[in-house]
Design an enzyme around this catalytic site. Structure first.
Site, mmCIF file in Angstrom:
data_model
loop_
_atom_site.group_PDB
_atom_site.id
_atom_site.type_symbol
_atom_site.label_atom_id
_atom_site.label_comp_id
_atom_site.label_asym_id
_atom_site.label_seq_id
_atom_site.Cartn_x
_atom_site.Cartn_y
_atom_site.Cartn_z
ATOM 1 N N GLU A 133 1.020 -1.614 0.127
ATOM 2 C CA GLU A 133 0.032 0.099 -0.316
ATOM 3 C C GLU A 133 0.898 0.984 0.056
ATOM 4 O OE1 GLU A 133 -2.798 -0.020 3.040
ATOM 5 O OE2 GLU A 133 -3.063 2.153 2.779
ATOM 6 N N ASN A 227 -2.316 -4.727 9.808
ATOM 7 C CA ASN A 227 -3.711 -4.456 10.491
ATOM 8 C C ASN A 227 -3.353 -5.063 11.692
ATOM 9 O OD1 ASN A 227 -6.189 -6.019 10.489
ATOM 10 N ND2 ASN A 227 -5.806 -6.068 8.481
#
Ligand code: SF4
Length: 290
Positions: A133, A227
Site C-alpha cells: 500500500e 492491520n
C-alpha cells in the site's frame, strides 16, 4: 480459562470485494489467460493459496514495477493494497488486461493525496516501509515524504507552508494522532487527513474495551498483515499482554496455563474458520488441564 471472542471479526469489506473480483475473473471465460496477481491479493496465505490452486499465478518481487516486467501476456490483477498509475499504464503498454481489486479506502487515500499535491501541499505519508500500500502511494509522486515507525520526527525539516499528513489505512489509529501532534510542532500549518479504515479502527477500539477484563489478547492473522500487527501493538501499548498467531497450530509455542481470561481478536483478512479453530483448541486445552 475464560475465552472471549472480541468482535468485530471476519473479512472486512475490502477483502470481500477483492475476493469477489478474483472469483469473477476466474469464472469469466473471456478473460485472457494466464491470470497473474501482482503480489498477494490480501495478506492471508490460505486465501492466496486457494487462488493458486485455481490456476492464478502469484507474482513475487521487490516491487510492483519489477513484477509487472515478469508478465508478457494475459491478465493482471491489482491487489487490495492498490498500485500507482505508473504500474497500470505499464501493464496496458504491454497489452495486458488490468483488473483492479484495490480496496475503495485505498483508492480514496490516493485521490486525497493527488488533490493535495495539485493544490500545492507538501504531503507526508505515515506508512510501513516496503508494504504494497505504501509502495502504491509513493508511486503517485516523488514529492511525498514517507514517515515510518522508525522516523525521527525531530529530523523532519521545518516548513511554514501548506502541509498535509495522511496514512496507510491499516496503521494504529492512536499512532496517527500522536505523529500529527508531534509534527505540528515543526510544521504549524499541518493538516491531518486521518485515513485509518473503519475495519482497522473498530478492531483496535474493541480490544481496548477489554483492557481491564483480559490478561492475554490472542491476535489471529497472517504475519504479513499490517492491520493484524497493529492490533497486537495497540494491545501492548495499552498494557495488555498480546501474542500474534497465524492459526491454531501456533498455540503450541505458548504456555497459556497462567492466564485466566483470554481475548481472541483477528485481522481483517483472517477467515472465520481459522479463529473458530483457535477458540476450539483453547477450549480443548482448558478441558485437558481441568
Ligand atoms: S483492512 Fe481496510 S483498507 Fe484494508 S482491505 Fe480491509 S477495509 Fe480495505
Amino acid at each position: 480459562m475464560k475465552i472471549i471472542k472480541i468482535k468485530p471479526q471476519g473479512f472486512c469489506k475490502g477483502v470481500i470485494y477483492a475476493i469477489n473480483i478474483v472469483e469473477k475473473t476466474l469464472n469469466d471465460k473471456n478473460v485472457k489467460k494466464p491470470i497473474y496477481m501482482l503480489g498477494n491479493i490480501v495478506h492471508n496465505k490460505n486465501i492466496v493459496n486457494s487462488f493458486r490452486k485455481k490456476g492464478i499465478i502469484v507474482l513475487e518481487g521487490q516491487s510492483r514495477e519489477e513484477m509487472i516486467e515478469q508478465v508478457q501476456s494475459g491478465t493482471v490483477i491489482i491487489t487490495a493494497h492498490g498500485a500507482c498509475n505508473k504500474i497500470k499504464t505499464r501493464a496496458k503498454e504491454k497489452g495486458l488486461t488490468v483488473i483492479d481489486a484495490t480496496c475503495r479506502n485505498v483508492d480514496r487515500t490516493h485521490q486525497l493525496i493527488k488533490d493535495k499535491l495539485d493544490n500545492g501541499y507538501i504531503v507526508y505519508y505515515y506508512g510501513k516501509e516496503k508494504h504494497p500500500e505504501t509502495e502504491g502511494v509513493l508511486g503517485i509522486s516523488s514529492d511525498i515524504t514517507l514517515i515510518t515507525e522508525n522516523t525521527d520526527l525531530t529530523l523532519i525539516p521545518k516548513n511554514k507552508g501548506k502541509a498535509f499528513l495522511t496514512n496507510q489505512t491499516t496503521m494504529s489509529y492512536f499512532d496517527v494522532y500522536q505523529i500529527y501532534e508531534k509534527l505540528k510542532q515543526i510544521i504549524p500549518k499541518l493538516e491531518l487527513g486521518e485515513e485509518v479504515c473503519s475495519a482497522t479502527r473498530r478492531r483496535q477500539e474493541a480490544v481496548l474495551l477489554y483492557r481491564e477484563t483480559i490478561d492475554l489478547c490472542i491476535v489471529v492473522g497472517d504475519a504479513l498483515s499490517n492491520n493484524t500487527k497493529k492490533l497486537k501493538e495497540v494491545a501492548e501499548k495499552n498494557g495488555i499482554n498480546a501474542i500474534q498467531i497465524e492459526d491454531a497450530s501456533q498455540l503450541a509455542y505458548y504456555d497459556l496455563s497462567d492466564y485466566k481470561t483470554v481475548g481472541v481478536t483477528a485481522g481483517a483478512s483472517t477467515p472465520n474458520d481459522i479463529v473458530d479453530e483457535v477458540i476450539a483448541v483453547l477450549k480443548m486445552k482448558e478441558n485437558t488441564s481441568n
